[in-house]
Design a protein around this motif. Sequence first.
Motif, PDB file in Angstrom:
ATOM      1  N   LYS A  99       0.781  -1.225   0.000  1.00 18.74           N
ATOM      2  CA  LYS A  99       0.000   0.000   0.000  1.00 18.74           C
ATOM      3  C   LYS A  99       0.821   1.289   0.000  1.00 18.74           C
ATOM      4  N   LEU A 100       2.140   1.178   0.279  1.00 17.03           N
ATOM      5  CA  LEU A 100       2.977   2.382   0.378  1.00 17.03           C
ATOM      6  C   LEU A 100       4.083   2.430  -0.663  1.00 17.03           C
ATOM      7  N   ARG A 101       4.142   1.429  -1.546  1.00 13.72           N
ATOM      8  CA  ARG A 101       5.301   1.282  -2.431  1.00 13.72           C
ATOM      9  C   ARG A 101       5.478   2.414  -3.443  1.00 13.72           C
ATOM     10  N   ASP A 102       4.409   3.111  -3.797  1.00 13.11           N
ATOM     11  CA  ASP A 102       4.524   4.161  -4.815  1.00 13.11           C
ATOM     12  C   ASP A 102       4.728   5.549  -4.214  1.00 13.11           C
ATOM     13  N   LEU A 103       4.909   5.629  -2.898  1.00 11.63           N
ATOM     14  CA  LEU A 103       5.123   6.916  -2.226  1.00 11.63           C
ATOM     15  C   LEU A 103       6.617   7.218  -2.111  1.00 11.63           C
ATOM     16  N   PRO A 104       6.977   8.489  -1.906  1.00 13.26           N
ATOM     17  CA  PRO A 104       8.401   8.855  -1.764  1.00 13.26           C
ATOM     18  C   PRO A 104       8.960   8.461  -0.393  1.00 13.26           C
ATOM     19  N   ILE A 105       8.919   7.161  -0.136  1.00  9.76           N
ATOM     20  CA  ILE A 105       9.354   6.584   1.134  1.00  9.76           C
ATOM     21  C   ILE A 105      10.293   5.431   0.827  1.00  9.76           C
ATOM     22  N   LEU A 132       6.879   2.613  12.078  1.00  6.99           N
ATOM     23  CA  LEU A 132       5.417   2.515  12.022  1.00  6.99           C
ATOM     24  C   LEU A 132       4.928   1.426  12.975  1.00  6.99           C
ATOM     25  N   PRO A 133       3.663   1.463  13.345  1.00 14.80           N
ATOM     26  CA  PRO A 133       3.127   0.379  14.186  1.00 14.80           C
ATOM     27  C   PRO A 133       3.305  -0.967  13.495  1.00 14.80           C
ATOM     28  N   ILE A 134       3.831  -1.924  14.210  1.00 14.97           N
ATOM     29  CA  ILE A 134       3.884  -3.294  13.698  1.00 14.97           C
ATOM     30  C   ILE A 134       3.838  -4.248  14.882  1.00 14.97           C
ATOM     31  N   ASN A 135       2.764  -4.954  14.966  1.00 13.74           N
ATOM     32  CA  ASN A 135       2.642  -6.010  15.971  1.00 13.74           C
ATOM     33  C   ASN A 135       1.566  -6.978  15.517  1.00 13.74           C
ATOM     34  N   GLU A 136       1.585  -8.149  16.093  1.00 13.37           N
ATOM     35  CA  GLU A 136       0.712  -9.229  15.656  1.00 13.37           C
ATOM     36  C   GLU A 136      -0.762  -8.978  15.969  1.00 13.37           C
ATOM     37  N   TYR A 154      -6.104   1.944   7.730  1.00 12.29           N
ATOM     38  CA  TYR A 154      -6.243   3.323   8.227  1.00 12.29           C
ATOM     39  C   TYR A 154      -4.886   4.025   8.277  1.00 12.29           C
ATOM     40  N   ILE A 155      -3.879   3.328   8.765  1.00 10.84           N
ATOM     41  CA  ILE A 155      -2.530   3.899   8.837  1.00 10.84           C
ATOM     42  C   ILE A 155      -2.045   4.287   7.440  1.00 10.84           C
ATOM     43  N   CYS A 156      -2.194   3.360   6.504  1.00 10.06           N
ATOM     44  CA  CYS A 156      -1.745   3.613   5.136  1.00 10.06           C
ATOM     45  C   CYS A 156      -2.551   4.748   4.488  1.00 10.06           C
ATOM     46  N   LYS A 157      -3.832   4.782   4.783  1.00 13.21           N
ATOM     47  CA  LYS A 157      -4.684   5.851   4.255  1.00 13.21           C
ATOM     48  C   LYS A 157      -4.202   7.213   4.738  1.00 13.21           C
ATOM     49  N   LYS A 158      -3.877   7.316   6.022  1.00 12.10           N
ATOM     50  CA  LYS A 158      -3.428   8.586   6.583  1.00 12.10           C
ATOM     51  C   LYS A 158      -2.061   8.988   6.049  1.00 12.10           C
ATOM     52  N   ILE A 159      -1.192   8.006   5.811  1.00 12.30           N
ATOM     53  CA  ILE A 159       0.116   8.322   5.229  1.00 12.30           C
ATOM     54  C   ILE A 159      -0.069   8.855   3.811  1.00 12.30           C
TER      55      ILE A 159
END
Length: 368
Positions: A263-269, A343-347, A356-361
């Motif tokens: 979901k974030l691969r095309d952003l300048p990140i 970024l948040p990452i947990n099981e 939601y996180i990706c949407k806000k980014i």
Amino acid sequence: MKTIKRVDLAKQWKKEKFNLLPLIIKTLESGEYVGSKTINILEKNIANYCGTRFAVCTNSGTDSLTLALFLLGVKKGDEVITAPNSFIASAATIAHLGAKPVFADVKDDQLIDPKEIEKKITKKTKAIMVVHLSGRIADMKSIKLISKKFKIPIIEDAAQAIGSKYYGKKSGSLSEIGCFSAHPLKNLNACGDSGFVTTNDAKYHKKLKTLINHGLEDRNMSKTFAYVSRMDALQATILNYRLKNLDHKIKQRRKVASLYFKKLRDLPIKLPYENKGEYNSYHLFVIQLKKRNELQKYLMKNNIETGVHYPIPIHLQKASKYLNYKIGSFPITEKQTKTILSLPINENLTISQINYICKKIREFFNEK
């Protein structure tokens, strides 16, 4: 909306307590709190999990590193090469023994650069402390060649990398000694400070078992002045239970990571894609971007907790002033302190939370 946490220990306990609480009660009722059979069981389980002959339980990842350095004979006047972008404990343990931390800059992936390691080797170099940062394993093929060439042993600081793999071999099995933390924030976590050391060397194992317990050979005889670095039975009980679920936990974290990548691969990140041969356990999911501070504030405004690991590199800490490093000493590390964001990452993250996180980014970059 409730804040989405990077790590949610309360939620972990809520899911586990039905099965874990009876085990804790049983340990307390046994009256064996130090040096119990539970410790021996955990040591066998850890060694088996990591693919080593031996493991020794300690009371912290920091003590694990101190013991490893001590085993290798590191003393006053020696030098130990390590990375400047780790948690402060990596360098602190070297300093505690009177040795000098010598830093080598990292690559774009935040892992220590083998070419920089070789540049820093002198006649005083006693060990190379490799840091497997955020769950990623360093370039051990290149580093082991350097180790062999100069006959310098390697310590793996695998505090953040339990369960990570390098060409099929797990962290802690790739060198003379592996050091781990089981701090509550780690993937394999106790309910307090805990750690362990792994090795294939029988002599190291035998000496470690003495070093963690005052140097005692029996209840009344001490051969050497040593440390009190034992893990208690309560933490061992918790870790024995959680170790059984560790691989599942890592798989869940990897699923979260795969959604971030998608979901974030095309952003300048800059995303933490795996290197060849690497199996990342994703203790952290660290992205890199120019507008780090702005994005962090934006996400917090939208109830998304993030972190920076770590904002001040070790060589620029006040504690390191005597080493005479300056701004500019390690340009890649220093640049990354201004661009990294965890970024948040947990099981326990849900798909809706990740979306939601990706949407806000994405909204952040669209507004910019």
